[in-house]
Design a protein around this motif. Structure first.
Motif, mmCIF file in Angstrom:
data_model
loop_
_atom_site.group_PDB
_atom_site.id
_atom_site.type_symbol
_atom_site.label_atom_id
_atom_site.label_comp_id
_atom_site.label_asym_id
_atom_site.label_seq_id
_atom_site.Cartn_x
_atom_site.Cartn_y
_atom_site.Cartn_z
ATOM 1 N N SER A 1 51.484 35.927 44.969
ATOM 2 C CA SER A 1 50.053 36.238 45.070
ATOM 3 C C SER A 1 49.808 37.285 46.154
ATOM 4 O O SER A 1 50.294 37.173 47.287
ATOM 5 N N ILE B 1 51.070 42.371 32.733
ATOM 6 C CA ILE B 1 50.330 41.284 33.363
ATOM 7 C C ILE B 1 49.082 41.009 32.536
ATOM 8 O O ILE B 1 48.327 41.933 32.208
ATOM 9 N N ARG B 2 48.889 39.732 32.177
ATOM 10 C CA ARG B 2 47.654 39.335 31.509
ATOM 11 C C ARG B 2 46.668 38.882 32.571
ATOM 12 O O ARG B 2 46.902 37.898 33.286
ATOM 13 N N ARG B 3 45.569 39.598 32.703
ATOM 14 C CA ARG B 3 44.552 39.321 33.724
ATOM 15 C C ARG B 3 43.235 39.058 33.014
ATOM 16 O O ARG B 3 42.534 39.976 32.604
ATOM 17 N N GLN C 1 47.767 39.197 41.411
ATOM 18 C CA GLN C 1 46.619 38.434 41.898
ATOM 19 C C GLN C 1 46.699 36.989 41.408
ATOM 20 O O GLN C 1 47.300 36.693 40.365
ATOM 21 N N ASP D 1 46.758 35.689 37.625
ATOM 22 C CA ASP D 1 47.503 36.552 36.707
ATOM 23 C C ASP D 1 48.585 35.760 35.989
ATOM 24 O O ASP D 1 49.089 34.746 36.499
#
Length: 516
Positions: A450, A468-470, A484, A487
Motif C-alpha cells: 500500500s 491494476i483493477r481500481r 493504493q 487495488d
C-alpha cells in the motif's frame, strides 16, 4: 435492437446470465443431493429402530455397510479429489494450484456423498454441495468455451450456489465465496455469485419449502446484561476451536498407523463403527441438523451433554479422517451447538439467569465455533442468521464470533480450509512448466504494498504485475504506478511456480507489520 446489442456487449450482463444458468443447474443438482441424503438417512434410522426389535438383521446390514465402504473406496481411488469436503479443492482451483476434470468429480462426489453421509457417518452435506456446485460452474464454462478468468468466476459462483441450496442461505453463499474462497471483493465476482446463489436458493425453496434450514422459531432478544456471558462463550469456543483444528490436521498420521486396512479402504472403519452408534442412539447419527433442532428440547443434564459432545467429536474425526466424500461444515455447527448447551448449563448453575435464554447460547455457539475454526466470521454470522430465520440476534452473534475469532487468533489457529489446502498440495513440486498463470493480489490497508510504487518492491523472481483493477477501471501497471489500498493487482507467473510465488508474496505482504 440497439438496447439489446448494448446489453449483450456488457460483460456484466453476460456474467449475470451465465451466473443464473449456473444457479439453476447447481440448485437442481444440489437439491437432488440433499433430498437423496435425507431420504437415505431417514430410511437408515428407521432400519435401526427395526433392528432394535429384530437384531438378526444386523448381520446383513454389516455386509451391506462393508460393501458401501468398498464402493466409496473405489470411487475415491479413481478420483482422489472427491475425498473430504471438497472446499480445499475448490480454493485450490481458484488459485490455479489444482486442475480438476469437472464431470468425474460431479458424479462420483454425488454417489460417494450419498453413500457416506446417508449411511449416518458424522459428515456434512455442505462441503460436497459446494464442490458439486463448483463442478457445475466449471462445466458450464467449458461448454460455453469460456477463458480461464470466466472459469474461475463460474466455478466460484457455483460454489456459492451449492452452499445456498444446501442451507437455503444465499447471502452466506455469496459471503463464503468472497471471504473464504477469494479473500477479496470483486464486483464482477459478486454479481455473478449472488445471481447464482439467489437462483439456486429459489430452486431449493420450491423443493423444500419456505421454512429456514433450522426452523427454531422466534426468539426474544437476549438482554445486554448477559453480554459478558456471551463474550465468555466466545473465549470458550476459541479454545475448543484450537483443539478441533489440531486434531483434524493430525488425522492422516493416525489413520496411517492402521496396519490392517489399506489406505484406500479406510472407509470400512467408520462404516462399521457407526453401526453400534445407530443401533443404540439412532437419533444422533448423521451430520447433526436434527440434533441441533431438538437439542434445547431434550433437557439433557450437563453430564449427558458432555458425553454427547465426546461422542460427536470423536466420531466426527473418525468419519472425516477416512477421506470419504463428506464435509465438516455441519458437524462443526452441531458440535458448536452442543458446546453452547454445555456452557449455558454450566453458567446457569453458577449464575442466576433466565433459563429461557439457554437456546440463545446454542445459536451463538454455532457461529462462534465455526468462526474459531474457519476464521470466516461474516460467513458464520450470516449463515446462522439465515439458517435460523431471525435477524434480531445479530449483535450477540457478532460479539460471540468476534471474541471466538480473537481467542483462536491469539492461539495461532489458521483457517482450517487453508490448512487442508496446504496439506493437499504439499506433495506438489514447484517446477517451472512454461504455462502462464494470472491471479489477483488485493492490496489491503495493512499491506506492505500500500502506497508504494511498483518499482520500489523487491518482487519474487518470475513475477510480473501486468495491470491494476481500481474500482471499475483497469490501470496499466508501470514501475512508477503507486499501489493504493483497495487495488487488485493482476500478477503473472509460471503455473508450476504459482504456489511458491503466492507464499513468497504473502510473506512480503506482511512486512509492514514488522517494519513498524
Amino acid at each position: 435492437m440497439d438496447i439489446y446489442r448494448k446489453l449483450m456487449a456488457d460483460e456484466r450482463v453476460i456474467y449475470l446470465m451465465k451466473g443464473t444458468l449456473v444457479g439453476l443447474s447447481a440448485g437442481f443438482i444440489v437439491s437432488l443431493f440433499r433430498l437423496g441424503i435425507e431420504f437415505i438417512l431417514e430410511t437408515v434410522i428407521e432400519g435401526y429402530h427395526f433392528m432394535q426389535e429384530q437384531p438378526i438383521w444386523l448381520i446383513p446390514w454389516v455386509i451391506f455397510s462393508v460393501t458401501a465402504a468398498l464402493i466409496v473406496g473405489k470411487l475415491v481411488k479413481s478420483e482422489p479429489n472427491i475425498k473430504g469436503s471438497g472446499i480445499p479443492q475448490v480454493e485450490g482451483q481458484v488459485q490455479g494450484l489444482i486442475s480438476l476434470n469437472w464431470w468425474p468429480v460431479l458424479w462420483k462426489k454425488f454417489i460417494g456423498g450419498l453413500l457416506a453421509i446417508g449411511s449416518g457417518l458424522f459428515l456434512g452435506r455442505e462441503g460436497p454441495s459446494i464442490q458439486l456446485g463448483s463442478a457445475v460452474g466449471q462445466g458450464i464454462s467449458n461448454l460455453t468455451k469460456g477463458d480461464d478468468v470466466e472459469e474461475k468466476i463460474l466455478l466460484s459462483s457455483g460454489a456459492g450456489a451449492g452452499l445456498a441450496a444446501a442451507f437455503n442461505a444465499p447471502l452466506a453463499g455469496l459471503m463464503f465465496v468472497l471471504e473464504e474462497v477469494h479473500h477479496n471483493f470483486s464486483p464482477l465476482l459478486a454479481i455473478t455469485t449472488f445471481s447464482s446463489a439467489l437462483v439456486a436458493n429459489f430452486v431449493s425453496l420450491n423443493i423444500f419449502g419456505l421454512t429456514p434450514a433450522l426452523d427454531i422459531g422466534m426468539m426474544n432478544t437476549i438482554p445486554i446484561a448477559y453480554y459478558g456471558l456471551v463474550i465468555g462463550l466466545g473465549i470458550f469456543l476459541g479454545l475448543n476451536g484450537w483443539l478441533y483444528t489440531k486434531v483434524v490436521l493430525v488425522l492422516p498420521k493416525l489413520y496411517g498407523r492402521l496396519p490392517f486396512i489399506p489406505a484406500r479402504y479406510n472407509a470400512i472403519l467408520p462404516f462399521l463403527l457407526v453401526i453400534p452408534i445407530g443401533y443404540f442412539l439412532p437419533q444422533v447419527i448423521g451430520g447433526g441438523s436434527e440434533l441441533i433442532l431438538h437439542l434445547s428440547n431434550w433437557q439433557l443434564s450437563l453430564g449427558m451433554l458432555l458425553g454427547l459432545w465426546v461422542l460427536r467429536f470423536v466420531f466426527s474425526m473418525v468419519s472425516y479422517g477416512a477421506n470419504v466424500p463428506g464435509g465438516i461444515f455441519l458437524p462443526v455447527l452441531s458440535l458448536g451447538a452442543i458446546l453452547g448447551a454445555i456452557y449455558g448449563k454450566a453458567t446457569l448453575s453458577l449464575f442466576s439467569f433466565d433459563p429461557q435464554y439457554l437456546p440463545h447460547f446454542i445459536i451463538f455457539a454455532m457461529a462462534g465455533y465455526f468462526t474459531a475454526i474457519g476464521k470466516a466470521p461474516l460467513t458464520a454470522i450470516i449463515l446462522v442468521t439465515e439458517m435460523v430465520g431471525g435477524m434480531n440476534q445479530l449483535m450477540p452473534l457478532a460479539i460471540c464470533s468476534f471474541s471466538a475469532f480473537v481467542t483462536a487468533d491469539l492461539l495461532g489457529v489458521d483457517p482450517i480450509y487453508e490448512s487442508l489446502l496446504e496439506r493437499l498440495i504439499a506433495s506438489h513440486d514447484s517446477k517451472r512448466n512454461g504455462k502462464k498463470y494470472l491471479f489477483d493480489l488485493p492490496v489491503r490497508a495493512e499491506s506492505y504494498f500500500s502506497s508504494k510504487e511498483i518499482r520500489d518492491v523487491r518482487w519474487p523472481e518470475d513475477v510480473l504485475v501486468t495491470s491494476i483493477r481500481r474500482g471499475q477501471q483497469n490501470v496499466v501497471a508501470t514501475g512508477k504506478t503507486v499501489m493504493q489500498t483497495g487495488d487488485v493487482l493482476r500478477v503473472l507467473t509460471d503455473l508450476g511456480l504459482a504456489k511458491t510465488v503466492q507464499e513468497e508474496l504473502k510473506q512480503l505482504e506482511k512486512r509492514r507489520l514488522f517494519d513498524t
